[in-house]
Scaffold this active site. Structure first.
Site, PDB file in Angstrom:
ATOM      1  CB  CYS A  90      -0.897  -0.005   1.235  1.00 56.65           C
ATOM      2  SG  CYS A  90      -1.902   1.481   1.378  1.00 56.65           S
ATOM      3  CB  ILE A  92      -0.614   6.413   1.363  1.00 57.21           C
ATOM      4  CG1 ILE A  92      -1.422   5.136   1.627  1.00 57.21           C
ATOM      5  CG2 ILE A  92      -1.494   7.655   1.539  1.00 57.21           C
ATOM      6  CD1 ILE A  92      -1.953   5.021   3.043  1.00 57.21           C
ATOM      7  CG  ASP A  95       3.773  16.221   2.875  1.00 55.67           C
ATOM      8  OD1 ASP A  95       4.165  16.286   4.049  1.00 55.67           O
ATOM      9  OD2 ASP A  95       2.563  16.083   2.557  1.00 55.67           O
ATOM     10  CG  HIS A  98       9.836   8.375  -1.486  1.00 57.77           C
ATOM     11  ND1 HIS A  98       9.536   7.554  -0.437  1.00 57.77           N
ATOM     12  CD2 HIS A  98      10.979   7.896  -2.045  1.00 57.77           C
ATOM     13  CE1 HIS A  98      10.459   6.613  -0.352  1.00 57.77           C
ATOM     14  NE2 HIS A  98      11.343   6.803  -1.306  1.00 57.77           N
TER      15      HIS A  98
HETATM   16  N1  LIG Z   1       5.961   5.603   1.768  1.00 54.65           N
HETATM   17  C1  LIG Z   1       5.739   4.251   1.562  1.00 54.65           C
HETATM   18  C2  LIG Z   1       6.783   3.329   1.471  1.00 54.65           C
HETATM   19  N2  LIG Z   1       8.061   3.745   1.594  1.00 54.65           N
HETATM   20  C3  LIG Z   1       9.166   2.820   1.856  1.00 54.65           C
HETATM   21  C4  LIG Z   1       9.697   2.135   0.573  1.00 54.65           C
HETATM   22  O1  LIG Z   1       8.766   1.164   0.108  1.00 54.65           O
HETATM   23  C5  LIG Z   1      11.026   1.428   0.878  1.00 54.65           C
HETATM   24  O2  LIG Z   1      10.814   0.460   1.896  1.00 54.65           O
HETATM   25  C6  LIG Z   1      12.106   2.405   1.307  1.00 54.65           C
HETATM   26  O3  LIG Z   1      12.219   3.413   0.316  1.00 54.65           O
HETATM   27  C7  LIG Z   1      13.469   1.702   1.493  1.00 54.65           C
HETATM   28  O4  LIG Z   1      13.838   1.044   0.294  1.00 54.65           O
HETATM   29  N3  LIG Z   1       6.519   2.030   1.243  1.00 54.65           N
HETATM   30  C8  LIG Z   1       5.212   1.579   1.101  1.00 54.65           C
HETATM   31  O5  LIG Z   1       4.987   0.376   0.909  1.00 54.65           O
HETATM   32  N4  LIG Z   1       4.177   2.472   1.194  1.00 54.65           N
HETATM   33  C9  LIG Z   1       4.396   3.796   1.420  1.00 54.65           C
HETATM   34  O6  LIG Z   1       3.415   4.591   1.492  1.00 54.65           O
HETATM   35  C1  LIG Z   2       4.984   6.964  -0.675  1.00 59.48           C
HETATM   36  C2  LIG Z   2       5.938   7.577   0.284  1.00 59.48           C
HETATM   37  O1  LIG Z   2       7.117   7.288   0.313  1.00 59.48           O
HETATM   38  C3  LIG Z   2       5.396   8.687   1.105  1.00 59.48           C
HETATM   39  O2  LIG Z   2       4.319   8.199   1.873  1.00 59.48           O
HETATM   40  C4  LIG Z   2       6.452   9.273   2.037  1.00 59.48           C
HETATM   41  O3  LIG Z   2       5.931  10.507   2.449  1.00 59.48           O
HETATM   42  P1  LIG Z   2       6.679  11.857   1.990  1.00 59.48           P
HETATM   43  O4  LIG Z   2       6.573  11.946   0.480  1.00 59.48           O
HETATM   44  O5  LIG Z   2       5.919  12.975   2.690  1.00 59.48           O
HETATM   45  O6  LIG Z   2       8.115  11.754   2.455  1.00 59.48           O
END
Ligand SMILES: Nc1c(NC[C@H](O)[C@H](O)[C@H](O)CO)[nH]c(=O)[nH]c1=O
Ligand SMILES: CC(=O)[C@@H](O)COP(=O)(O)O
Length: 163
Positions: A90, A92, A95, A98
């Site tokens: 999931c 989401i 800001d 990423h």
């Molecule tokens: N922001 C979300 C993430 N971020 C973490 C990345 O998936 C990853 O684990 C990190 O960048 C280290 O490699 N992951 C999700 O599954 N959902 C998010 O909303």
């Molecule tokens: C999808 C993501 O990595 C995100 O939820 C992280 O939040 P942000 O873009 O505010 O660092």
């Protein structure tokens, strides 16, 4: 058809093969664990409902959706007799950008692993604007994406083993 126009758990319109012969892996991301846990529960329940044997279901958790690709690749290298890999996550929107990088990496990565191994690798990853959209698709008003991923895995495993 957009998810809000269908139910992700409604498969009354289609025939679902018996899954008793299949070995299926489930990889689930720990980020947004309340939501991915619901996806996992839906996928597991659906696999069992359609005949997949419990001892033929292999599960692993990874930190985030970005790691789903690597886990699918490792699973298929270590267990080449797998009939399908279900990837659940999931993502989401936050800001920053990423979100975009993770979604693109996972979608393309999972696709490439499936092609490389000629095995179904199922994209059971929610990519939503907010948490409510995710909740609605993880057992809420739009059904459960985990159910959909499990049905897709069974149908594709049946195709890949009978063609
Ligand atoms: N922001 C979300 C993430 N971020 C973490 C990345 O998936 C990853 O684990 C990190 O960048 C280290 O490699 N992951 C999700 O599954 N959902 C998010 O909303
Ligand atoms: C999808 C993501 O990595 C995100 O939820 C992280 O939040 P942000 O873009 O505010 O660092």
């Amino acid at each position: 058809m957009a998810s809000h126009l269908k139910n992700l758990s409604d498969f009354s319109h289609t025939t679902i093969p018996n899954g008793s012969a299949f070995k299926i892996a489930i990889v689930v991301a720990e980020w947004n664990a309340k939501i991915t846990g619901a996806l996992y529960d839906g996928a597991l329940k659906t696999l069992l409902k359609h005949g997949v044997q419990e001892n033929n279901i292999y599960s692993v958790a990874v930190p985030g959706s970005f790691e789903l690709t690597a886990a699918a690749e490792i699973f298929l290298n270590r267990q080449p007799d797998l009939d399908a890999v279900i990837c659940l996550g999931c993502v989401i929107q936050g800001d920053t950008k990423h979100f975009d990088f993770i979604c693109d990496a996972v979608a393309n990565g999972i696709t490439n692993v499936g092609i490389k191994h000629s095995k179904p690798v199922i994209f059971g990853v929610l990519t939503t604007n907010d948490e409510q959209q995710a909740l609605d698709r993880a057992g809420g008003k739009h059904g459960n994406k985990g159910d959909e991923a499990a049905i897709t895995a069974i149908k594709m495993a049946d195709f890949a083993t009978t063609i």
